[in-house]
Motif scaffolding. Structure first.
Motif, mmCIF file in Angstrom:
data_model
loop_
_atom_site.group_PDB
_atom_site.id
_atom_site.type_symbol
_atom_site.label_atom_id
_atom_site.label_comp_id
_atom_site.label_asym_id
_atom_site.label_seq_id
_atom_site.Cartn_x
_atom_site.Cartn_y
_atom_site.Cartn_z
ATOM 1 N N UNK A 131 -25.698 38.687 46.110
ATOM 2 C CA UNK A 131 -25.525 37.701 45.041
ATOM 3 C C UNK A 131 -25.887 36.297 45.517
ATOM 4 N N UNK A 132 -25.508 35.968 46.753
ATOM 5 C CA UNK A 132 -25.784 34.631 47.277
ATOM 6 C C UNK A 132 -27.275 34.381 47.457
ATOM 7 N N UNK A 133 -28.053 35.442 47.626
ATOM 8 C CA UNK A 133 -29.499 35.292 47.806
ATOM 9 C C UNK A 133 -30.263 35.628 46.530
ATOM 10 N N UNK A 134 -29.536 35.734 45.416
ATOM 11 C CA UNK A 134 -30.180 36.126 44.164
ATOM 12 C C UNK A 134 -30.391 34.979 43.197
ATOM 13 N N UNK A 135 -30.598 33.772 43.708
ATOM 14 C CA UNK A 135 -30.828 32.623 42.833
ATOM 15 C C UNK A 135 -29.551 32.018 42.286
ATOM 16 N N UNK A 136 -28.469 32.140 43.037
ATOM 17 C CA UNK A 136 -27.166 31.670 42.567
ATOM 18 C C UNK A 136 -27.105 30.146 42.489
ATOM 19 N N UNK A 137 -26.177 29.681 41.641
ATOM 20 C CA UNK A 137 -25.841 28.262 41.598
ATOM 21 C C UNK A 137 -24.748 27.979 42.632
ATOM 22 N N UNK A 138 -24.829 26.782 43.246
ATOM 23 C CA UNK A 138 -23.815 26.325 44.193
ATOM 24 C C UNK A 138 -23.409 24.907 43.805
ATOM 25 N N UNK A 139 -22.106 24.648 43.780
ATOM 26 C CA UNK A 139 -21.614 23.285 43.580
ATOM 27 C C UNK A 139 -21.410 22.665 44.952
ATOM 28 N N UNK A 140 -22.164 21.623 45.246
ATOM 29 C CA UNK A 140 -22.140 21.049 46.589
ATOM 30 C C UNK A 140 -21.802 19.573 46.527
ATOM 31 N N UNK B 89 -24.573 18.941 42.062
ATOM 32 C CA UNK B 89 -23.833 17.923 42.789
ATOM 33 C C UNK B 89 -22.554 17.625 42.007
ATOM 34 N N UNK B 90 -21.397 17.963 42.564
ATOM 35 C CA UNK B 90 -20.114 17.747 41.895
ATOM 36 C C UNK B 90 -19.283 16.790 42.738
ATOM 37 N N UNK B 91 -18.941 15.652 42.155
ATOM 38 C CA UNK B 91 -18.155 14.650 42.877
ATOM 39 C C UNK B 91 -16.746 15.164 43.140
ATOM 40 N N UNK B 92 -16.128 14.633 44.188
ATOM 41 C CA UNK B 92 -14.778 15.065 44.547
ATOM 42 C C UNK B 92 -13.809 14.957 43.376
ATOM 43 N N UNK B 93 -13.889 13.853 42.630
ATOM 44 C CA UNK B 93 -12.948 13.638 41.537
ATOM 45 C C UNK B 93 -13.111 14.605 40.383
ATOM 46 N N UNK B 94 -14.248 15.300 40.331
ATOM 47 C CA UNK B 94 -14.517 16.233 39.231
ATOM 48 C C UNK B 94 -14.358 17.692 39.632
ATOM 49 N N UNK B 95 -14.001 17.946 40.876
ATOM 50 C CA UNK B 95 -14.041 19.329 41.356
ATOM 51 C C UNK B 95 -12.980 20.213 40.709
#
Length: 544
Positions: free
Chosen positions: A119-128, A147-153
């Motif tokens: 799944x991780x190598x299948x075009x997944x989205x990541x919040x970083x 890109x997710x800011x700390x205050x929005x996590x």
């Protein structure tokens, strides 16, 4: 993916569970050099160091969320090492004192290491967030980054849980309910897949179908009646969510409150209220409307029951209208209990409750008010000069929102009823105003939300209003035709009660509230007095 000319990045994982092992396998397949993981009981102080004493490029702490901070604090910092975690709702601060920090949260389920790695190598989205190396990880896995800011996590992670965990829980409910009908879950999965595809193509609102979307409350009733009691709360919550999605307004709620076949929607936006009643009329249903200021009692219940007996759909508004309170009156202290009001309204047959905020009803200072002459000028109007303009203005707004309907008002506020009847007639509202008889306690006291202000002694004293009206009716029915005599007798009865401070005792024509020279026809006897904090009114009709 890394190219052959690039030096392989190095990774170590603390916490070789499903998430950590899935990431390690996926990055190993992407060309990263993966060091042996560290688990429970291992010394993590040198975890950021390679076997040669150099710092690893990436140290991932894949332990439970609540332990990340303690584990990070136990690791000796290495300047070149990026320390990261995989938690969705936790920010960068828990990774202090490390200088280079990152969060890498995969938006995929990781049920086991093999499935997770794929799944991780299948075009997944990541919040970083944090160090740029986090984006390198996503790139090497062939994924897409958010890109997710700390205050929005936390909000982001809540959305992810709703989309994944809650969906699984709902499918678990679907499996149980389907099994009760002899239907396997597999028969529903193509429907689930098609629904997700529709959401991806059209968006949630446009993809919504079903009984709530088309306002088919009869089907909702049948569903609730068929479900086991343990399954109803989840159905009710999702029906409310579907209602909100389809209307685009408010925080509506659908609830059966354990009553088989019952439901009620609660909205706090005026446009949602308008749309609900427009949809009901479009479906050929008649609408009954009961405007209230809340803190409902048996008097209000009688209005709602009458509306339910005469109309297909019953709407109730609960709004404490500031325009009808003078600065010295009890706006702030006026009793409120929305949950209780909704329960009573539903038990009496209501289908919809509007409970707007003051800002929703009056988003800006009112430049327009409604004033009804003649019938509003004496009695309460003389003592509360701004009151009926406030009443007329809010009722005008509410009737405009409700549209063609039958509107139910209690006769206890008889002057208010007369004002509203005249308002509807003068402004040609497509509304039939229905007056409903006053509901009384066993000792004759008219039911009122303000009765809660009375002390025990004042509660006993307040029955003098009913006694005074009774004396007035007895005089008229006995042949008295002089209104002054009737007024004086009623006043004397009230003034004999030491806890009562009388405002008025009057007898008027019922149609226009004018004072007759001689009593005849349809009459109303009206009284008002104060008992401590509570100012109470009452009236009775009599015909000659």
């Amino acid at each position: 993916m890394q190219t052959n000319s690039e030096q392989a990045k190095s990774l170590r994982v603390i916490g070789p569970g499903r998430a950590g092992t899935s990431l390690a396998r996926a990055l190993a397949e992407a060309g990263w050099r993966v060091l042996p993981p560290l688990g429970r009981g291992d010394d993590v102080r040198a975890a950021a160091c390679d076997v040669d004493g150099e710092g690893v490029d990436l140290l991932v702490i894949a332990t439970p969320d609540g332990t990340i901070g303690a584990v990070a604090a136990a690791v000796e910092p290495v300047d070149r090492t990026v320390v990261a975690h995989l938690a969705g709702s936790v920010g960068l601060d828990v990774l202090l004192p490390h200088r280079r920090r990152a969060v890498i949260h995969p938006l995929v389920g990781l049920p086991d290491a093999d499935t997770g790695a794929r799944a991780l190598r299948g075009g997944a989205w990541f919040a970083v967030t944090g160090d740029e190396l986090a984006h390198r990880v996503v790139h090497d896995l062939g994924g897409r980054s958010l890109q997710v800011a700390d205050g929005d996590r936390v909000a982001y992670h809540a959305a992810a849980c709703i989309a994944s965990n809650h969906l699984v829980a709902l499918l678990g409910q679907a499996e149980r309910v389907a099994a009760s009908a002899g239907v396997p879950l597999d028969a529903l999965l193509d429907l689930v897949r098609a629904t997700v595809d529709n959401v991806a193509t059209l968006g949630p609102a446009a993809a919504l179908t079903g009984p709530v979307a088309r306002r088919d409350w009869a089907t909702v009733d049948r569903h609730l009646a068929a479900l086991d009691a343990s399954e109803r709360p989840a159905y009710e919550a999702m029906a409310a969510a579907a209602h909100r999605l389809s209307s685009g307004e408010g925080r509506p709620r659908v609830t059966s409150r354990g009553k088989v076949g019952g439901h009620i929607a609660v909205v706090d936006r005026v446009e949602a209220f308008r749309k609900e009643l427009e949809a009901a009329r479009a479906a050929g249903r008649t609408v009954g409307f009961v405007p209230t200021m809340g803190y409902l009692h048996e008097g209000h219940a009688s209005l709602i029951r009458r509306a339910a007996a005469e109309c297909d759909v019953v709407a109730v508004s609960v709004f404490v209208n500031p325009l009808q309170f003078a600065p010295t009156e009890d706006l702030g202290a006026y009793p409120r209990d929305l949950e209780r009001d909704v329960a009573l309204a539903e038990d009496c047959g209501a289908h919809l409750v509007l409970s707007p905020s003051t800002e929703e009803m009056y988003p800006e200072a009112m430049a327009t008010t409604v004033s009804v002459g003649s019938v509003s000028e004496g009695l309460e109007g003389a003592l509360r000069p701004t009151h009926f303009a406030g009443v007329a203005t809010v009722v005008t707004k509410l009737l405009a929102l409700a549209g063609p309907c039958r509107a139910y008002f209690g006769e206890k506020d008889f002057q208010q009823l007369a004002v509203i009847r005249r308002l509807v007639r003068d402004l040609s509202f497509p509304v039939e105003v229905v007056g409903v008889a006053t509901v009384r306690e066993p000792d004759g006291l008219a039911m009122s939300s303000r009765n809660v202000y009375l002390t025990d002694e004042e509660r006993v004293a307040a029955t003098v209003l009913h006694r005074a009206l009774g004396e007035g009716v007895r005089l008229v029915e006995g042949g008295e035709r002089d209104p002054a005599v009737v007024r004086d007798v009623m006043r004397a009865v009230i003034e004999a009660e030491p806890r009562a401070a009388i405002d008025y005792a009057e007898v008027v024509r019922a149609d226009d509230l004018s004072a007759p020279d001689t009593l005849s026809g349809e009459l109303r006897l009206l009284v008002a007095a104060r008992f401590g904090r509570a100012r109470l009114i009452d009236n009775r009709g009599v015909t000659i």
